[in-house]
Scaffold this motif. Structure first.
Motif, mmCIF file in Angstrom:
data_model
loop_
_atom_site.group_PDB
_atom_site.id
_atom_site.type_symbol
_atom_site.label_atom_id
_atom_site.label_comp_id
_atom_site.label_asym_id
_atom_site.label_seq_id
_atom_site.Cartn_x
_atom_site.Cartn_y
_atom_site.Cartn_z
ATOM 1 N N PHE A 82 68.158 10.469 87.754
ATOM 2 C CA PHE A 82 67.449 9.718 88.803
ATOM 3 C C PHE A 82 67.644 10.394 90.172
ATOM 4 O O PHE A 82 66.761 10.330 91.029
ATOM 5 N N ALA A 83 68.788 11.028 90.374
ATOM 6 C CA ALA A 83 69.033 11.709 91.666
ATOM 7 C C ALA A 83 68.014 12.827 91.867
ATOM 8 O O ALA A 83 67.483 13.011 92.971
ATOM 9 N N GLY A 84 67.710 13.545 90.798
ATOM 10 C CA GLY A 84 66.712 14.624 90.888
ATOM 11 C C GLY A 84 65.330 14.056 91.190
ATOM 12 O O GLY A 84 64.600 14.568 92.046
ATOM 13 N N LEU A 85 64.982 12.959 90.505
ATOM 14 C CA LEU A 85 63.654 12.359 90.702
ATOM 15 C C LEU A 85 63.530 11.765 92.108
ATOM 16 O O LEU A 85 62.497 11.914 92.764
ATOM 17 N N ALA A 86 64.580 11.091 92.582
ATOM 18 C CA ALA A 86 64.537 10.481 93.921
ATOM 19 C C ALA A 86 64.477 11.578 94.985
ATOM 20 O O ALA A 86 63.796 11.427 96.007
ATOM 21 N N ALA A 87 65.151 12.696 94.749
ATOM 22 C CA ALA A 87 65.119 13.812 95.703
ATOM 23 C C ALA A 87 63.688 14.345 95.820
ATOM 24 O O ALA A 87 63.178 14.569 96.912
ATOM 25 N N ASN A 88 63.026 14.521 94.649
ATOM 26 C CA ASN A 88 61.625 15.012 94.672
ATOM 27 C C ASN A 88 60.715 14.052 95.421
ATOM 28 O O ASN A 88 59.804 14.480 96.130
ATOM 29 N N ALA A 89 60.949 12.752 95.234
ATOM 30 C CA ALA A 89 60.078 11.734 95.857
ATOM 31 C C ALA A 89 60.525 11.409 97.275
ATOM 32 O O ALA A 89 59.892 10.587 97.929
ATOM 33 N N ARG A 90 61.629 12.009 97.718
ATOM 34 C CA ARG A 90 62.212 11.716 99.053
ATOM 35 C C ARG A 90 62.524 10.220 99.185
ATOM 36 O O ARG A 90 62.363 9.621 100.260
ATOM 37 N N ALA A 91 62.972 9.603 98.102
ATOM 38 C CA ALA A 91 63.313 8.175 98.119
ATOM 39 C C ALA A 91 64.818 8.007 98.337
ATOM 40 O O ALA A 91 65.612 8.836 97.880
ATOM 41 N N VAL A 92 65.203 6.937 99.026
ATOM 42 C CA VAL A 92 66.632 6.623 99.207
ATOM 43 C C VAL A 92 67.222 6.275 97.840
ATOM 44 O O VAL A 92 66.605 5.531 97.071
ATOM 45 N N HIS A 93 68.406 6.784 97.553
ATOM 46 C CA HIS A 93 69.048 6.525 96.262
ATOM 47 C C HIS A 93 70.416 5.885 96.518
ATOM 48 O O HIS A 93 71.301 6.522 97.090
ATOM 49 N N VAL A 94 70.554 4.631 96.099
ATOM 50 C CA VAL A 94 71.862 3.959 96.206
ATOM 51 C C VAL A 94 72.526 4.031 94.844
ATOM 52 O O VAL A 94 71.997 3.509 93.854
ATOM 53 N N ILE A 95 73.681 4.690 94.797
ATOM 54 C CA ILE A 95 74.370 4.919 93.518
ATOM 55 C C ILE A 95 75.654 4.083 93.455
ATOM 56 O O ILE A 95 76.593 4.299 94.223
ATOM 57 N N GLY A 96 75.681 3.152 92.492
ATOM 58 C CA GLY A 96 76.904 2.388 92.243
ATOM 59 C C GLY A 96 77.599 2.829 90.968
ATOM 60 O O GLY A 96 78.726 2.408 90.692
ATOM 61 N N THR A 97 76.924 3.657 90.204
ATOM 62 C CA THR A 97 77.457 4.112 88.906
ATOM 63 C C THR A 97 78.826 4.773 89.083
ATOM 64 O O THR A 97 79.010 5.586 89.992
ATOM 65 N N THR A 98 79.764 4.451 88.190
ATOM 66 C CA THR A 98 81.098 5.056 88.233
ATOM 67 C C THR A 98 81.313 5.927 86.985
ATOM 68 O O THR A 98 80.459 5.987 86.103
ATOM 69 N N GLY A 99 82.455 6.605 86.951
ATOM 70 C CA GLY A 99 82.759 7.462 85.801
ATOM 71 C C GLY A 99 82.056 8.805 85.882
ATOM 72 O O GLY A 99 81.887 9.492 84.869
#
Ligand code: NDP
Ligand SMILES: O=C(O)C1=N[C@H](C(=O)O)C[C@H](O)C1
Length: 264
Positions: A82-99
């Motif tokens: 999702f980080a790659g896709l959000a970067a392409n779309a220039r969308a804000v990415h809030v990441i709570g995922t751990t591990g």
């Protein structure tokens, strides 16, 4: 603001839909993996709200291309994608995922060159305050005080130590001016020998429905200082995540933390 929730049917996904809806965000998408039984269901109904007229989909590319930002509490593998896709779309990415592994972190940092990413192992106000306090106490007390971090979570949590415990450990190490990577003792078993001065120990408990308990112990000779946070329900994380998304909207690309959002 147009928002999408990744892992929308998960424990946090449902909380995130409720929190984003309560904050007045337009929820334009909810994503689950291909083959999930909830694909096609209304994301409102999946989250315990009235219908929102938006079906759950597995098409992350389409959803991310149509929104301003995504809330992502899923798995490390999904989050990196999702980080790659959000970067392409220039969308804000809030990441709570751990591990996340070191390799995952590197890929997320690379994506943050193109869009704002706000990432934290815990998005609650209370824990982020506790992180600041742990840093401060570690700075004030020298190595005569042994630092141990104890956490307990529900039986279904898959990673250990928790992201929060690692944030607290990193803050304590920073306060003490040491490298957590070199001084962390993440588990003990058998004849371990005495505790090494300056180590930071972690203990992990799992059971029942515990949302998330964290305790940072500074144990000296004859006295002990303890900092504690107890999460009563998951809405505290979801509200923090929505606040992070709103804060990140319009920010320059970069990797931000919850302490940036909260000004701590
Ligand atoms: N930073 C914070 O404040 C907090 C962080 N967390 C972290 O958030 C993460 C999620 O926790 P939790 O909600 O309890 O976990 P859940 O397992 O309940 O939810 C994760 C959801 O993501 C889905 N998912 C997995 N892979 C994909 C994919 N490729 N595409 C779309 N959806 C996917 C899962 O589906 P499926 O079941 O099919 O795998 C599931 O519905 C964990 O890492 C946890 O530690 C949790 C609370 C607070
Ligand atoms: O998996 C959870 O539930 C939680 N995960 C986060 C963590 O790993 O610290 C935050 C919270 O404690 C709940």
């Amino acid at each position: 603001m147009k928002v999408a929730v990744m892992g929308v049917a998960g424990r946090m996904g449902q909380e995130l839909v409720r929190a984003a809806h309560a904050a007045g965000c337009g929820i334009v998408g909810g994503v689950e993996r291909e083959g999930s039984p909830v694909i096609g269901s209304d994301i409102g109904l999946v989250s315990g709200l009235p219908p929102l007229g938006v079906p759950v989909t597995s098409d992350a590319i389409d959803v991310i291309s149509r929104c301003d930002g995504i809330l992502d509490f899923t798995t490390p593998k999904a989050t990196v994608e999702f980080a790659g896709l959000a970067a392409n779309a220039r969308a804000v990415h809030v990441i709570g995922t751990t591990g996340l592994s070191a390799e995952d972190e590197a890929q997320i940092a690379a994506a943050a060159r193109h869009a704002p990413i706000i990432k934290a192992g815990n998005m609650s106000l209370g824990v982020n305050l506790l992180v600041a306090l742990a840093r401060r106490v570690a700075e004030a007390l020298d190595e005569d005080f042994d630092i141990e971090i104890v956490e307990m979570h529900h039986r279904d949590k898959v990673d250990a130590p928790s992201g929060t415990a690692l944030m607290l450990g990193a803050a304590a190490a920073e306060g003490r001016g040491i490298d957590l990577g070199k001084r962390a003792v993440r588990a003990r078993d058998g004849h371990t020998g005495p505790r090494q001065r300056g180590d930071i120990g972690f203990a992990t408990l799992r059971g029942g429905s515990v949302v998330g308990d964290h305790r940072v112990i500074f144990a000296g000779a004859g006295e002990r200082v303890e900092l504690v946070h107890v999460a009563g329900d998951r809405s505290i994380f979801a509200r923090g995540a929505v606040k992070a998304l709103q804060w990140g909207y319009g920010k320059a690309p970069g990797l931000y933390s919850m302490s940036d959002v909260l000004g701590l």
